[in-house]
Design an enzyme around this catalytic site. Structure first.
Site, PDB file in Angstrom:
ATOM      1  CG  LEU A 147      32.797 -47.398  54.405  1.00 28.78           C
ATOM      2  CD1 LEU A 147      33.786 -46.160  53.493  1.00 28.78           C
ATOM      3  CD2 LEU A 147      33.504 -47.665  55.907  1.00 28.78           C
ATOM      4  CG  ASP A 148      25.850 -47.031  56.496  1.00 27.57           C
ATOM      5  OD1 ASP A 148      25.927 -47.990  55.913  1.00 27.57           O
ATOM      6  OD2 ASP A 148      26.007 -46.749  57.973  1.00 27.57           O
ATOM      7  NE  ARG A 149      23.231 -41.726  48.435  1.00 29.12           N
ATOM      8  CZ  ARG A 149      23.201 -40.219  48.419  1.00 29.12           C
ATOM      9  NH1 ARG A 149      22.727 -39.452  49.827  1.00 29.12           N
ATOM     10  NH2 ARG A 149      23.090 -39.647  47.416  1.00 29.12           N
TER      11      ARG A 149
END
Length: 383
Positions: A147-149
C-alpha cells in the site's frame, strides 16, 4: 524448491515437476514459476541474470516452451536479511502460522526504499515475527503486496516461504479480491462502472504514473456509495495492481481523490464554504484498503483454525467452490471525520460482503497481455 538448489527437467517429460505448468505452449517465466512454485517476478530476475537456460542456452522470459525442451535453473544463493528489527505497535487483524493480516495506518511506509531506510512496516514485523527474515525478497521480508505510504488499511504478509509463494501466486494471478473506499471530488456520471485504461510511467515526471496507450493493462471498478456537498464516497475494486492505480484512474475519470498531493486538484475552492477547510487541509489521499479476500490455504499450512479465520466459506478448493478468507480494516477515524465535516452528515452505512467473484474475463485478458499496452475504455459495470 530450495532457493539455492539447481535443477533441470524436460518439458512434458517424466522428470518434470509435479507442480509444473503446461506441457508446452506457455511462456518460459510462467512455466518455471509454476514448476518451482515461485512468484513470476522472481523467476524473471533469474532469467535476466542468465540463471535459467532453455535447451542449453540463455533464454528470454517471453519465449514459449515446447514438449521435449530442456529447462535448467541455477537459482542464486539465499539472501541474508540485513534489516534491524524495530519494536513498535502493529494493528493485527488476524495471524496464524502462515501469515499475518494487518491494518496499516496512513503515514507508514511498507518497506525501505528511496529516502527511507528505517521506521518501516517490515522493521516492525521483524521485531514481532523474527522468522520472517529471509522470506521473500531482500529488504522486503514477507511482503506480497503493498500500500502507498498515505493509504491506510488491510495488508496480508507471509510468515513462511510456502505462504509467500502461495500468496504471491494468488496476487499475481488476480485470485484475490481487493476492495477500497475513497472520497473523491464530484460524482461520476454513472453510478457504477469500470475504468479500463493502461498505466505507465509519466514521460516527464518520472516519479508519477499516468494513463498512456502503451502502458500496462489496468482495471479499476467503482461504485458510488454516497454523494454530498460536491464529494462522493466510492467503493473501488482492483482487477489489477499497478503502481498508483486507483489514484491515476480516478484522476483520468475526472474525479481525483481528496487530499492526493500528486494526482489531486484544489477543487475545494468551488465547494460550499463549510466543506472547504476540511477538504483543503486533509493531509493524505482519502483512500482506505477496506477489504481483502484470499483463497484459503490448506489447513496444514495455516495451522489449526487458520483456514476458517476471517470468515472463510465455500468448500474444498479442489473439489468445489473456493473457500475464502475475508478480512476487513475498519474505516479510520480521519476519513469518518472528513466526511462528517465536509458533507455535514455522519459517515454513511457500508454494504456487507457478497461472495467474492472469480477473476473478471477482462482481468484475465490483462494478465495474458503481460507488459503489452492496451487501449483506454470505460464501460458501465454489470448491475
Amino acid at each position: 524448491m530450495s532457493a539455492a538448489r539447481a535443477r533441470s527437467w524436460t518439458v512434458g517429460g517424466p522428470d518434470a515437476p509435479a507442480s509444473g505448468g503446461a506441457a508446452g505452449g506457455e511462456r518460459l517465466d510462467r512455466h518455471v514459476a509454476a514448476a518451482c512454485q515461485l512468484p513470476r517476478n522472481q523467476v524473471q530476475q533469474w532469467i535476466r541474470a542468465g540463471r535459467v537456460r532453455l535447451n542449453g542456452r540463455p533464454a528470454k522470459a517471453a519465449e514459449l516452451v515446447a514438449p521435449g525442451d530442456l529447462v535448467e535453473c541455477d537459482p542464486p544463493p539465499p539472501t541474508v536479511e540485513t534489516l534491524v528489527p524495530e519494536p513498535g505497535d502493529l494493528a493485527v487483524i488476524h495471524e496464524d502460522a502462515a501469515m499475518v493480516v494487518l491494518d496499516k495506518p496512513a503515514g507508514l511506509t511498507v518497506h525501505p526504499g528511496a529516502g527511507r531506510a528505517t521506521g518501516t512496516l517490515v522493521h516492525l514485523l521483524l521485531a514481532r515475527y523474527p522468522e520472517m527474515a529471509g522470506v521473500g525478497g531482500p529488504g522486503r521480508p514477507g511482503i506480497v503486496h503493498r500500500l502507498d505510504r498515505g493509504t491506510s488499511g488491510v495488508m496480508a504478509v507471509a510468515r513462511t516461504a510456502t505462504s509467500y509463494q502461495r500468496l504471491s501466486r494468488a496476487f499475481a494471478g488476480r485470485a484475490v479480491v481487493k476492495r477500497y473506499l475513497g472520497i473523491v471530488y464530484g460524482r461520476p456520471a454513472a453510478g457504477a462502472g469500470v475504468v479500463d485504461a493502461p498505466i505507465g510511467r509519466h514521460r516527464e515526471r518520472r516519479k508519477e504514473m499516468t494513463v498512456r496507450p502503451d502502458g500496462r493493462p489496468a482495471q479499476t471498478g467503482y461504485r458510488v456509495l454516497a454523494s454530498r456537498s460536491g464529494i462522493s464516497l466510492l467503493q473501488l475494486d482492483l482487477a489489477t495492481g499497478r503502481t498508483h492505480q486507483i489514484r491515476v484512474h480516478l484522476k483520468s475519470l475526472g474525479h481525483p481523490l481528496v487530499g492526493d498531493p500528486v494526482y489531486g486538484e484544489a477543487r475545494w475552492r468551488g465547494l460550499p464554504r463549510q466543506a472547504q477547510a476540511p477538504l483543503r487541509d486533509f493531509p493524505r489521499p482519502a483512500l482506505h484498503a477496506w477489504r481483502l479476500a484470499l483463497p484459503a490455504p490448506a489447513r496444514a499450512e495455516s495451522g489449526a483454525g487458520g483456514a476458517e479465520a476471517g470468515g472463510g466459506d465455500g468448500g474444498d478448493a479442489a473439489a468445489g467452490p473456493v473457500a475464502w478468507q475475508r478480512f476487513e480494516a475498519p474505516v479510520p477515524a480521519d476519513l469518518r471525520r472528513l466526511w462528517q465535516e465536509a458533507a455535514g452528515e455522519p459517515f454513511p452505512p457500508l454494504p456487507g460482503w457478497e461472495d467474492p467473484p472469480p477473476p473478471a474475463p477482462a482481468a484475465t485478458a490483462a494478465r495474458a497481455a503481460g507488459d503489452r499496452g492496451g487501449r483506454e475504455t470505460r464501460r458501465p459495470a454489470r448491475r
